[in-house]
Design a protein around this motif. Structure first.
Motif: not given
Length: 366
Positions: A4-13, A61-73
């Motif tokens: 499973e994958l979680w993303t927050r504020d990654v580019r245009n996603l 993401r454009s205009g944001f200064g941070a992002f995060s990605v997480a996953g279950e492996l």
């Protein structure tokens, strides 16, 4: 395997949480919809870096200064793991709730291979790209790779600093350390080349040989004359190194010469280069699986899978992935191809991306 994958504020996603299938996952969408950004998020999670940019700030993401990605492996040694990467001015990696000093442990649990537009640099680009391939294999084949690489790198940089200052005594002291670690590092790289040669025939026979002008040949160039030790090479070039202020021999000069049918790969057509890339990536995966009890099948990312590939070549690659039962995330703009492919392979999953939102789609025949 990426469960499973979680993303927050990654580019245009848009904020994403999605479970993937164990084998083939087809991701369909128009150009600019976010398909490549999804693969980029997987790449950042696995390796701590992007395949699209050297600056992680650009992944946000454009205009944001941070992002995060997480996953279950999941892997057969550790079972379930939870990994994450956060960026806010600097990268921080986390595994099972614990912050890590580096990203090595996540990379070991989530071995990843990718084919994308930038992958052609491996064949026709600077030697640095091919050294990265050798070091990727060394990392998985040899438990002491990280220690040896860091020891050599520090000693190499200290020697260069001493050379620039004309400090021969300090240069000689770090030279001995660099020679020992550099020799071990080179032995590891040579072992990777030997393993890749062994697996190339199996990879080419997985329906990928068609369209190649001949056999793929790999020649390892260690970075100094074959008839010298690294210590001898340092001693021979010491005067010249002092004049230039940097070392001219050593692992930093290594390269991997790739030929197909006797020709240098950079002279081959783009289509043939894509076929060679596919064979190489399958050989790399076979290297991983063949390591032994600790070996694990890779997660394979194919960005714009149909680009510069004919139907036979692409079908051969998909067949190979299906036979090997590797988890694969493949993006495409071609809905018809995705529908045909999803209906052909049992267990295939299909997703649509539209304006940054990822949704699971119905697979024909389910």
């Amino acid at each position: 395997m990426l469960v499973e994958l979680w993303t927050r504020d990654v580019r245009n996603l848009q904020e994403t949480r999605i479970r993937f299938g164990n084998e083939l996952n087809l991701i369909v969408g128009a150009n600019g919809s976010g398909k490549t950004s999804l693969l980029e998020a997987c790449h950042v999670l696995a390796l701590g870096r992007s395949f699209r940019t050297h600056r992680l700030a650009r992944v946000a993401r454009s205009g944001f200064g941070a992002f995060s990605v997480a996953g279950e492996l999941w892997d057969s040694i550790h079972g379930r793991s939870w990994a994450g990467v956060e960026w806010k001015g600097q990268r921080r990696s986390r595994l099972n709730g614990q912050w890590l000093e580096g990203h090595w442990e996540i990379a070991r649990r989530m071995p990843l291979l990718s084919v994308h537009a930038g992958s052609f640099e491996l064949l026709a680009g600077a030697p640095e790209e091919r050294r990265r391939l050798l070091d990727w294999g060394s990392f998985y084949l040899h438990a002491d790779f990280v220690q040896q690489w860091m020891t050599w790198r520090r000693a190499h940089e200290q020697r260069n600093a001493a050379l620039r200052q004309q400090d021969t005594r300090t240069a000689a002291r770090f030279e001995a350390i660099a020679a020992d670690a550099g020799t071990r590092l080179t032995e590891m790289r040579a072992a990777v080349v030997a393993q890749l040669r062994h697996h190339l025939a199996d990879a080419a026979s997985c329906g990928l040989r068609q369209g190649l002008a001949g056999a793929i040949e790999l020649t390892f160039r260690q970075g100094w004359p074959e008839n010298e030790t690294l210590s001898d090479a340092y001693a021979r070039s010491r005067s010249s190194d002092l004049e230039r202020g940097f070392g001219q021999s050593g692992p930093q000069k290594a390269d991997l010469e790739i030929r197909v049918g006797g020709r240098l790969i950079r002279e081959a057509s783009r289509g043939e280069q894509k076929r060679v890339l596919n064979v190489l990536v399958i050989a790399q995966g076979l290297l991983l699986v063949g390591i032994g009890p600790g070996g694990a099948a890779p997660l394979l990312l194919l960005d714009d899978a149909v680009a510069e590939m004919d139907e036979a070549g692409l079908g051969g690659l998909m067949d190979a992935i299906a036979v090997l039962q590797w988890q694969c995330l493949a993006t495409t703009v071609d809905l018809k191809w995705a529908l045909r492919t999803a209906s052909r392979y049992r267990g295939a999953e299909m997703f649509h991306v539209k304006q940054g939102t990822l949704l699971r789609s119905h697979v024909p025949g389910d």
